[in-house]
Write a protein that holds these residues in place. Structure first.
Motif: not given
Ligand code: ADP
Length: 160
Positions: A3-26
């Protein structure tokens, strides 16, 4: 199912600080977050999948519950194979909605138990996209504050 596992999928080409912000929030909500880089043969990418995985790993070493991997094929199949219960996606402007909703509905149709969770980035990142970052960097302008210093270095190397 985990239940506790979530997946954050994407291209990340390249990873931005927006992606990282979302990873931290997630990662504050989900005890385990798997960032999954899509191996997509249709999309022309600047960085290889291995490079993108490496950049994401470097940027998330401080987050205990976060792992990074690559995947190919249908996201719902990958999520089910890992026992994930949720998908994490980011929503920036209204323009993201149509595409994200289409995908979320289609994924729900194929995997009704898999929940898509949308999160908003911090305001400073609301306009950031990998595509724009690449355009700015290709034009020779700095992308400081949009990507990590390590990613900015790699962009400069790639585009020089
Ligand atoms: P995809 O090709 O799957 O859209 P991206 O790497 O462009 O891959 O984006 C992955 C996810 O991250 C998407 O849900 C996208 O909306 C989200 N995202 C991208 N940039 C940002 C940002 N600046 N803030 C929040 N979410 C973002």
């Amino acid at each position: 199912m985990t239940a506790e596992l979530a997946i954050y999928p994407g291209s990340f080409d390249p990873p931005t600080l927006g992606h990282l912000d979302l990873i931290e929030r997630g990662s504050r909500i989900f005890p385990r977050l798997l960032v999954a880089v899509l191996r997509n043969t249709e999309k022309q990418a600047l960085f290889t999948v291995a490079e993108r995985v490496e950049m994401l790993r470097e940027a998330t070493t401080h987050l205990a519950g976060v792992e990074v991997c690559e995947f190919e094929g249908l996201l719902v199949d990958f999520a089910q194979s890992r026992g994930a219960r949720a998908l994490l996606r980011g929503i920036r402007a209204i323009s993201d909605y149509e595409y994200e909703f289409q995908m979320a509905w289609m994924n729900r149709r194929m995997a009704p138990d898999l929940e898509t969770v949308f999160m908003m980035p911090g305001e400073a990142y609301a306009y950031l996209s990998s595509r724009l970052v690449k355009e700015v960097a290709a034009g020779g302008r700095p992308v400081t504050g949009m990507v990590s210093p390590a990613v900015e270095r790699r962009l400069r190397q790639k585009l020089s």
